[in-house]
Design a protein around this motif. Structure first.
Motif, PDB file in Angstrom:
ATOM      1  N   LEU A  53       0.850  -1.180   0.000  1.00 19.50           N
ATOM      2  CA  LEU A  53       0.000   0.000   0.000  1.00 19.50           C
ATOM      3  C   LEU A  53       0.886   1.230   0.000  1.00 19.50           C
ATOM      4  O   LEU A  53       2.054   1.166   0.367  1.00 19.50           O
ATOM      5  N   TRP A  54       0.321   2.365  -0.363  1.00 20.10           N
ATOM      6  CA  TRP A  54       1.059   3.616  -0.313  1.00 20.10           C
ATOM      7  C   TRP A  54       1.027   4.161   1.104  1.00 20.10           C
ATOM      8  O   TRP A  54      -0.028   4.439   1.655  1.00 20.10           O
ATOM      9  N   TRP A  55       2.209   4.267   1.710  1.00 18.07           N
ATOM     10  CA  TRP A  55       2.390   4.806   3.059  1.00 18.07           C
ATOM     11  C   TRP A  55       3.262   6.051   2.963  1.00 18.07           C
ATOM     12  O   TRP A  55       3.969   6.236   1.964  1.00 18.07           O
ATOM     13  N   PRO A  56       3.276   6.874   3.996  1.00 19.48           N
ATOM     14  CA  PRO A  56       4.132   8.072   3.956  1.00 19.48           C
ATOM     15  C   PRO A  56       5.605   7.766   3.689  1.00 19.48           C
ATOM     16  O   PRO A  56       6.307   8.551   3.068  1.00 19.48           O
ATOM     17  N   ASN A  57       6.085   6.596   4.127  1.00 22.87           N
ATOM     18  CA  ASN A  57       7.500   6.259   3.942  1.00 22.87           C
ATOM     19  C   ASN A  57       7.772   5.442   2.677  1.00 22.87           C
ATOM     20  O   ASN A  57       8.897   4.992   2.468  1.00 22.87           O
ATOM     21  N   THR A  58       6.772   5.260   1.819  1.00 26.23           N
ATOM     22  CA  THR A  58       6.954   4.501   0.578  1.00 26.23           C
ATOM     23  C   THR A  58       7.818   5.298  -0.394  1.00 26.23           C
ATOM     24  O   THR A  58       7.550   6.463  -0.662  1.00 26.23           O
ATOM     25  N   LYS A  59       8.851   4.655  -0.911  1.00 31.25           N
ATOM     26  CA  LYS A  59       9.690   5.295  -1.928  1.00 31.25           C
ATOM     27  C   LYS A  59       8.935   5.250  -3.256  1.00 31.25           C
ATOM     28  O   LYS A  59       8.276   4.279  -3.578  1.00 31.25           O
ATOM     29  N   SER A  60       9.061   6.322  -4.029  1.00 27.93           N
ATOM     30  CA  SER A  60       8.253   6.410  -5.245  1.00 27.93           C
ATOM     31  C   SER A  60       8.993   7.094  -6.376  1.00 27.93           C
ATOM     32  O   SER A  60       9.785   7.999  -6.164  1.00 27.93           O
ATOM     33  N   ASP A  61       8.676   6.649  -7.586  1.00 28.20           N
ATOM     34  CA  ASP A  61       9.137   7.321  -8.795  1.00 28.20           C
ATOM     35  C   ASP A  61       8.017   8.179  -9.380  1.00 28.20           C
ATOM     36  O   ASP A  61       8.189   8.806 -10.415  1.00 28.20           O
ATOM     37  N   LYS A  62       6.862   8.180  -8.697  1.00 28.91           N
ATOM     38  CA  LYS A  62       5.717   8.933  -9.205  1.00 28.91           C
ATOM     39  C   LYS A  62       5.973  10.430  -9.095  1.00 28.91           C
ATOM     40  O   LYS A  62       6.558  10.894  -8.132  1.00 28.91           O
ATOM     41  N   ASP A  63       5.494  11.157 -10.048  1.00 32.03           N
ATOM     42  CA  ASP A  63       5.624  12.617 -10.028  1.00 32.03           C
ATOM     43  C   ASP A  63       4.417  13.233  -9.334  1.00 32.03           C
ATOM     44  O   ASP A  63       3.393  13.478  -9.963  1.00 32.03           O
ATOM     45  N   GLY A  64       4.516  13.450  -8.036  1.00 37.12           N
ATOM     46  CA  GLY A  64       3.467  14.141  -7.303  1.00 37.12           C
ATOM     47  C   GLY A  64       2.250  13.302  -6.958  1.00 37.12           C
ATOM     48  O   GLY A  64       1.456  13.701  -6.129  1.00 37.12           O
ATOM     49  N   GLY A  65       2.061  12.149  -7.568  1.00 37.95           N
ATOM     50  CA  GLY A  65       0.882  11.331  -7.304  1.00 37.95           C
ATOM     51  C   GLY A  65       0.933  10.591  -5.997  1.00 37.95           C
ATOM     52  O   GLY A  65      -0.093  10.187  -5.475  1.00 37.95           O
ATOM     53  N   LYS A  66       2.117  10.401  -5.463  1.00 36.53           N
ATOM     54  CA  LYS A  66       2.270   9.634  -4.229  1.00 36.53           C
ATOM     55  C   LYS A  66       1.507  10.273  -3.083  1.00 36.53           C
ATOM     56  O   LYS A  66       0.825   9.589  -2.324  1.00 36.53           O
ATOM     57  N   ASP A  67       1.592  11.593  -2.922  1.00 35.89           N
ATOM     58  CA  ASP A  67       0.928  12.265  -1.809  1.00 35.89           C
ATOM     59  C   ASP A  67      -0.574  12.018  -1.836  1.00 35.89           C
ATOM     60  O   ASP A  67      -1.193  11.796  -0.793  1.00 35.89           O
ATOM     61  N   MET A  68      -1.169  12.051  -3.007  1.00 37.66           N
ATOM     62  CA  MET A  68      -2.606  11.806  -3.119  1.00 37.66           C
ATOM     63  C   MET A  68      -2.935  10.366  -2.716  1.00 37.66           C
ATOM     64  O   MET A  68      -3.911  10.122  -2.003  1.00 37.66           O
ATOM     65  N   ASP A  69      -2.118   9.401  -3.121  1.00 38.39           N
ATOM     66  CA  ASP A  69      -2.337   8.005  -2.768  1.00 38.39           C
ATOM     67  C   ASP A  69      -2.197   7.791  -1.261  1.00 38.39           C
ATOM     68  O   ASP A  69      -2.994   7.086  -0.646  1.00 38.39           O
ATOM     69  N   VAL A  70      -1.190   8.386  -0.671  1.00 41.90           N
ATOM     70  CA  VAL A  70      -0.977   8.276   0.782  1.00 41.90           C
ATOM     71  C   VAL A  70      -2.151   8.903   1.522  1.00 41.90           C
ATOM     72  O   VAL A  70      -2.692   8.318   2.466  1.00 41.90           O
ATOM     73  N   ASN A  71      -2.574  10.088   1.106  1.00 40.72           N
ATOM     74  CA  ASN A  71      -3.710  10.757   1.747  1.00 40.72           C
ATOM     75  C   ASN A  71      -4.983   9.925   1.622  1.00 40.72           C
ATOM     76  O   ASN A  71      -5.795   9.870   2.543  1.00 40.72           O
ATOM     77  N   TRP A  72      -5.177   9.304   0.463  1.00 40.93           N
ATOM     78  CA  TRP A  72      -6.352   8.459   0.260  1.00 40.93           C
ATOM     79  C   TRP A  72      -6.355   7.300   1.246  1.00 40.93           C
ATOM     80  O   TRP A  72      -7.363   7.035   1.901  1.00 40.93           O
ATOM     81  N   ASN A  73      -5.223   6.593   1.356  1.00 39.83           N
ATOM     82  CA  ASN A  73      -5.146   5.459   2.282  1.00 39.83           C
ATOM     83  C   ASN A  73      -5.359   5.909   3.723  1.00 39.83           C
ATOM     84  O   ASN A  73      -6.042   5.241   4.498  1.00 39.83           O
ATOM     85  N   GLN A  74      -4.785   7.040   4.097  1.00 40.32           N
ATOM     86  CA  GLN A  74      -4.976   7.539   5.457  1.00 40.32           C
ATOM     87  C   GLN A  74      -6.433   7.900   5.714  1.00 40.32           C
ATOM     88  O   GLN A  74      -6.955   7.658   6.805  1.00 40.32           O
ATOM     89  N   ALA A  75      -7.116   8.431   4.710  1.00 40.24           N
ATOM     90  CA  ALA A  75      -8.541   8.738   4.857  1.00 40.24           C
ATOM     91  C   ALA A  75      -9.359   7.462   5.029  1.00 40.24           C
ATOM     92  O   ALA A  75     -10.310   7.429   5.820  1.00 40.24           O
ATOM     93  N   LEU A  76      -8.978   6.408   4.311  1.00 43.91           N
ATOM     94  CA  LEU A  76      -9.662   5.123   4.480  1.00 43.91           C
ATOM     95  C   LEU A  76      -9.542   4.638   5.921  1.00 43.91           C
ATOM     96  O   LEU A  76     -10.513   4.170   6.513  1.00 43.91           O
ATOM     97  N   PHE A  77      -8.352   4.735   6.493  1.00 44.17           N
ATOM     98  CA  PHE A  77      -8.129   4.307   7.868  1.00 44.17           C
ATOM     99  C   PHE A  77      -8.976   5.116   8.836  1.00 44.17           C
ATOM    100  O   PHE A  77      -9.635   4.559   9.719  1.00 44.17           O
ATOM    101  N   LYS A  78      -8.931   6.427   8.684  1.00 45.37           N
ATOM    102  CA  LYS A  78      -9.565   7.316   9.663  1.00 45.37           C
ATOM    103  C   LYS A  78     -11.078   7.350   9.553  1.00 45.37           C
ATOM    104  O   LYS A  78     -11.758   7.700  10.510  1.00 45.37           O
ATOM    105  N   ASP A  79     -11.630   6.985   8.394  1.00 47.27           N
ATOM    106  CA  ASP A  79     -13.074   7.072   8.204  1.00 47.27           C
ATOM    107  C   ASP A  79     -13.683   5.691   7.974  1.00 47.27           C
ATOM    108  O   ASP A  79     -14.248   5.091   8.880  1.00 47.27           O
ATOM    109  N   ALA A  80     -13.563   5.183   6.784  1.00 53.27           N
ATOM    110  CA  ALA A  80     -14.268   3.957   6.398  1.00 53.27           C
ATOM    111  C   ALA A  80     -13.882   2.751   7.245  1.00 53.27           C
ATOM    112  O   ALA A  80     -14.758   2.012   7.717  1.00 53.27           O
TER     113      ALA A  80
END
Length: 143
Positions: A53-80
């Motif tokens: 899964l995408w975590w804050p400490n995940t290394k990435s080659d993505k250009d800017g998309g990583k932050d959105m993926d990390v935020n999405w996963n964190q929102a899943l944890f905190k809400d759903a």
């Protein structure tokens, strides 16, 4: 966001929960452990090879998309996922005919046994129990 949890129940309709070695699903198994006593399924942002899964400490080659993926996963944890866990615990509390406190409480997420990334779900669960004043604390009385 979509998120669910699954508990294993004893056979023959007793509704007594049985802990499992919790794993992560994104509609299909990801073969990732959680350390939780139940399985977790959500529409996670996963790596392209489905091995993480995408975590804050995940290394990435993505250009800017990583932050959105990390935020999405964190929102899943905190809400759903927090809400799904609360519903599961509430239903277990209501459905158990032969209530055994030991079996019931071992289904609650434990920050000591879950993997580091999953501690946020456990913390969110306990914060929600306190802030929402949920009546899910049960005791066993045998008279």
């Amino acid at each position: 966001p979509f998120g669910s949890v699954a508990a294993k129940l004893e056979p023959e309709g007793s509704c007594s929960p049985l802990p499992v070695e919790g794993e992560v699903f994104c509609f299909l198994p990801l073969s990732l452990p959680t350390g939780l006593p139940f399985h977790v399924n959500a529409f996670f942002a996963v790596s392209s090879n489905r091995r993480g899964l995408w975590w804050p400490n995940t290394k990435s080659d993505k250009d800017g998309g990583k932050d959105m993926d990390v935020n999405w996963n964190q929102a899943l944890f905190k809400d759903a996922l927090t809400n799904a866990t609360l519903v599961m615990i509430e239903r277990l509390a209501l459905s158990s005919r032969d209530f055994e406190a030991r079996k019931y409480y071992r289904m609650w997420p434990c920050t000591e046994s879950c993997l580091p990334e999953w501690k946020v779900l456990a913390r969110c669960f306990y914060n929600a129990v306190i802030s929402q004043k949920l009546e899910i604390m049960k005791v066993s009385c045998k008279g």
